[in-house]
Design an enzyme around this catalytic site. Structure first.
Site, short mmCIF file in Angstrom:
data_model
loop_
_atom_site.label_atom_id
_atom_site.label_comp_id
_atom_site.label_asym_id
_atom_site.label_seq_id
_atom_site.Cartn_x
_atom_site.Cartn_y
_atom_site.Cartn_z
N LEU A 42 0.84 -1.21 0.00
CA LEU A 42 0.00 0.00 0.00
C LEU A 42 0.87 1.26 0.00
O LEU A 42 0.67 2.16 -0.82
CB LEU A 42 -0.92 -0.02 1.23
N TYR A 43 1.83 1.29 0.90
CA TYR A 43 2.74 2.44 0.98
C TYR A 43 3.52 2.61 -0.32
O TYR A 43 3.58 3.70 -0.90
CB TYR A 43 3.69 2.24 2.16
N GLY A 44 4.11 1.50 -0.81
CA GLY A 44 4.89 1.57 -2.04
C GLY A 44 4.05 2.03 -3.22
O GLY A 44 4.51 2.81 -4.07
N SER A 69 1.42 3.98 -3.13
CA SER A 69 1.13 5.43 -3.04
C SER A 69 2.34 6.24 -3.52
O SER A 69 2.18 7.23 -4.24
CB SER A 69 0.75 5.81 -1.61
#
Ligand code: NAP
Length: 252
Positions: A159-161, A163
């Site tokens: 999810l972080y990557g 974004s």
């Protein structure tokens, strides 16, 4: 003439989101030390005021802007307030970000939306508010803070990557859109870096960094130096670049 880098950003104005902590604080202090007047944005008033005090005591100029950033109005309001305070914004550093790690099946829609709100939507509308005025003046610089984890697949980091991968693409799109009008848009891509935000990871940060040639986590100052370079005149021919500042983690 002095050899000091103070003249790199004389008379320039900068807005740094997430300027109250870690990479953003180091960036705000470094920009101010090189002659920029800096709008320091964040939610934490105490930390924000301390950054401004540190800059002021060192002879620089800064103001704190309290902003809980999550949507278009909050982004535009901050941009407007900072530009009103300093007359214009020449340098925008899209640094504020959250980086929750966790298995996909445990991620809620609220988690998902919060990550994309701060890491993608807010930079998008800060650029929408500030880049056109930079383009009208014929100069400006935008530096986005992405992550090495946008360049490879890692369990629990999807999810972080994702974004930040969106922010990488936006960096290139904005370079195409605003570069012809004198606005350079670039990004830094840090690897594991010691900040307040990564402090809870403890030794796991060292383990994450061990795979890179530098074999250690970076410091906030090391990332800030790369951001300030991209924001400054010595980077005048650099457009749409994503500069890894990751100890070589994504090179090997
Ligand atoms: P940090 O120490 O946790 O600081 C995060 C900053 O973001 C704080 O100034 C915080 O300000 C601000 N912020 C968080 N939520 C906000 C919100 N809703 N509205 C406004 N501001 C908000 O983070 P860091 O480690 O320096 O990371 C900075 C950037 O680098 C992030 O984009 C991160 O993804 C990226 N990055 C970090 C690393 C690393 O290892 N540290 C690696 C790669 C990329 P307040 O607390 O005052 O609100």
């Amino acid at each position: 003439m002095s050899e000091r880098p103070m003249s790199l950003l004389p008379g320039m104005t900068a807005l740094v989101t997430g300027g109250t902590s870690g990479i953003g604080r180091a960036t705000a202090i470094t920009l101010a030390g090189r002659g920029a007047r800096v709008a320091v944005a964040g939610r934490d008033q105490r930390r924000g005021r301390q950054v401004v005090a540190d800059i002021t005591e060192a002879g620089g100029t800064a103001d704190f802007f309290a902003a809980d950033l999550h949507d278009e109005p909050s982004a535009r309001k901050l941009a407007h307030a900072a530009a009103a305070r300093f007359g214009r914004i020449d340098v925008l550093v899209n640094n504020a970000g959250i980086f929750p790690f966790g298995p996909t099946e445990r991620t809620t829609q609220a988690d998902f939306d919060a990550v994309f709100a701060l890491n993608v939507r807010v930079p998008y509308f800060l650029v929408a508010e500030l880049a056109p005025a930079m383009a009208r003046r014929g100069h400006g610089a935008i530096v986005n803070v992405t992550t090495a984890a946008a360049a490879y697949g890692a369990a629990a980091l999807g999810l972080y990557g994702a974004s930040k991968a969106a922010l990488v693409l936006l960096t290139k799109a904005w370079a195409a859109e605003y570069g012809p009008h004198g606005v350079r848009v670039n990004a830094v891509s840090p690897g594991p870096t010691r900040t307040e935000g990564t402090a809870p990871r403890g030794a796991a940060l060292d383990q994450a960094a061990a795979a890179g040639p530098a074999r250690r986590p970076g410091t906030a100052q090391e990332v800030a130096e790369a951001i300030v370079f991209l924001a400054s005149e010595p980077a005048s021919f650099v457009h749409g670049a994503v500069l890894p500042v990751d100890g070589g983690r994504t090179a090997v």
